[in-house]
Write an enzyme that holds these catalytic residues in place. Structure first.
Site, PDB file in Angstrom:
ATOM      1  N   HIS A   9       7.823   6.431  -6.927  1.00 48.02           N
ATOM      2  CA  HIS A   9       8.290   6.615  -5.340  1.00 48.02           C
ATOM      3  C   HIS A   9       9.072   5.612  -4.842  1.00 48.02           C
ATOM      4  O   HIS A   9       8.741   4.347  -4.433  1.00 48.02           O
ATOM      5  CB  HIS A   9       6.998   6.709  -4.391  1.00 48.02           C
ATOM      6  N   HIS A  11      13.150   5.120  -3.188  1.00 53.70           N
ATOM      7  CA  HIS A  11      14.550   5.952  -2.281  1.00 53.70           C
ATOM      8  C   HIS A  11      15.754   4.881  -2.745  1.00 53.70           C
ATOM      9  O   HIS A  11      15.677   3.731  -2.887  1.00 53.70           O
ATOM     10  CB  HIS A  11      14.262   6.025  -0.990  1.00 53.70           C
ATOM     11  N   HIS A 186       6.722  14.394   0.436  1.00 57.53           N
ATOM     12  CA  HIS A 186       6.173  13.520   1.000  1.00 57.53           C
ATOM     13  C   HIS A 186       4.957  14.233   1.935  1.00 57.53           C
ATOM     14  O   HIS A 186       5.081  15.250   2.610  1.00 57.53           O
ATOM     15  CB  HIS A 186       6.854  12.718   2.263  1.00 57.53           C
ATOM     16  N   GLU A 189       0.831  10.925   5.126  1.00 58.03           N
ATOM     17  CA  GLU A 189       1.427   9.458   5.638  1.00 58.03           C
ATOM     18  C   GLU A 189       1.280   9.316   7.226  1.00 58.03           C
ATOM     19  O   GLU A 189       0.564   8.682   7.646  1.00 58.03           O
ATOM     20  CB  GLU A 189       2.871   9.138   5.081  1.00 58.03           C
ATOM     21  N   ASP A 267       8.527   2.403  -2.250  1.00 59.42           N
ATOM     22  CA  ASP A 267       9.076   3.448  -1.113  1.00 59.42           C
ATOM     23  C   ASP A 267      10.482   2.709  -1.076  1.00 59.42           C
ATOM     24  O   ASP A 267      11.335   3.377  -1.554  1.00 59.42           O
ATOM     25  CB  ASP A 267       8.124   3.511  -0.038  1.00 59.42           C
ATOM     26  N   ASP A 268      10.560   1.621  -0.026  1.00 58.70           N
ATOM     27  CA  ASP A 268      11.746   1.352   0.322  1.00 58.70           C
ATOM     28  C   ASP A 268      11.800  -0.329   0.378  1.00 58.70           C
ATOM     29  O   ASP A 268      11.672  -0.808   1.467  1.00 58.70           O
ATOM     30  CB  ASP A 268      12.089   1.705   1.746  1.00 58.70           C
TER      31      ASP A 268
END
Ligand SMILES: [Zn+2]
Length: 321
Positions: A9, A11, A186, A189, A267-268
């Site tokens: 996961h 990006h 996704h 969340e 994630d980021d």
């Protein structure tokens, strides 16, 4: 020895190194929003909260002005994964965000796939991520695009979960699954168990981006465990975006106790200022738990079976050593 693991996961823009963000902004004479220079702290669960986060993300993405910038960031991502013991990476990219600058959708996918090739021992796959706030036909286009490339392994669905009903994307995910891609949208969340249930039943999700809110419904946990649907859990992201007040509230142990596979992700990391290893660290997990999570990441990935077998053996050796 570093624990071998898969990172499932992550990006593209969110994987940019902070130093590269600053360097690209300086090269291009752009001023960065001050919020982008500190860890994100945005209540994405509030009304219009996601839009604030998206503005930060877009301010970083605008710096990826052409193939050279995109490939630099992808290569640095792969280097960072290698240093963290990642032996299999599935990078998520929405190619429509870059297609105008990279010469079209097809060229955008080619550009990223080329940069993912490496001799650092990191096997890679690309996940094409549809944007749930756009018309579903755009995600269907990505499903058709994905099947033209060996290196594309899955179809994702990202952006503001409070918008875009999973049912509208059934056709896109059917196209993807029929082409041998896995479904990795996704869900769970910003929205609760109902959204997770629809995403699993209607989109045929193999993994869920986040999925943490599935914990609110025991019968849903049973379903995820029965189908071996993996939750890609990103503990620092969940705190930065106010899904959880602290990493101690992350339900990864409850998910594992229910038999749901859990793969830890970053994630980021650019926005949350936490690497994959830092996401593992905040869990306060024992070595046996870390090895269990690493095993989940491998077996929930699209890595070839022989690579999975050898990585699982390496994880056993790590735990024994
Ligand atoms: Zn994500």
């Amino acid at each position: 020895m570093t624990l071998p693991k898969a990172h499932l996961h992550l990006h593209l823009t969110g994987g940019m190194r902070p130093a590269t963000l600053v360097a690209l902004a300086a090269e291009q004479g752009r001023r960065l929003p001050p919020d982008l220079l500190a860890p994100a702290d945005v209540d994405a669960t509030a009304l219009r909260g996601w839009a604030k986060f998206q503005r930060l993300y877009d301010a970083a993405r605008v710096l990826l002005t052409g193939p050279a910038e995109v490939q630099r960031v992808v290569r640095e991502i792969v280097e960072d994964q290698a240093a963290a013991g990642v032996r299999w990476l599935e990078l998520q990219v929405d190619p429509s965000s870059y297609s105008a600058r990279l010469g079209g959708l097809h060229a955008a996918v080619e550009c990223v796939l080329e940069a993912l090739e490496n001799d650092l021992g990191v096997g890679t796959g690309l996940v094409l991520a549809g944007n749930r706030t756009r018309h579903p036909s755009e995600t269907e286009t990505l499903a058709r695009l994905g099947r033209q490339f060996d290196g594309v392994v899955g179809l994702g669905l990202s952006n503001d979960e409070t918008r875009g009903d999973p049912r509208d994307f059934e056709k896109a995910f059917r196209l993807a699954r029929d082409a041998g891609l896995i479904a990795v949208p996704h869900a769970g969340e910003l929205r609760g168990p109902g959204s997770v249930q629809l995403t699993v039943e209607r989109l045929g999700a193999t993994r869920l981006g986040h999925g943490v809110r599935a914990v609110e419904d025991p019968s849903l946990l049973e379903l995820l465990a029965d189908l071996s649907v993996c939750c890609e859990v990103n503990p620092v992201s969940n705190v930065s975006l106010h899904v959880h007040a602290s990493a101690a509230d992350n339900p990864w142990r409850a998910l594992r106790a229910a038999g749901v596979p859990v793969a830890i992700g970053a994630d980021d990391p650019l926005l949350f200022r936490a690497s994959l290893l830092e996401n593992y660290a905040v869990l306060g997990a024992s070595d046996a738990e870390l090895a269990d999570l690493a095993r989940c990441s491998i077996t929930s990935s699209t890595a070839p079976a022989d690579l999975q077998a050898s990585l699982l053996a390496e994880i056993d050796a790590w735990l024994a050593g």
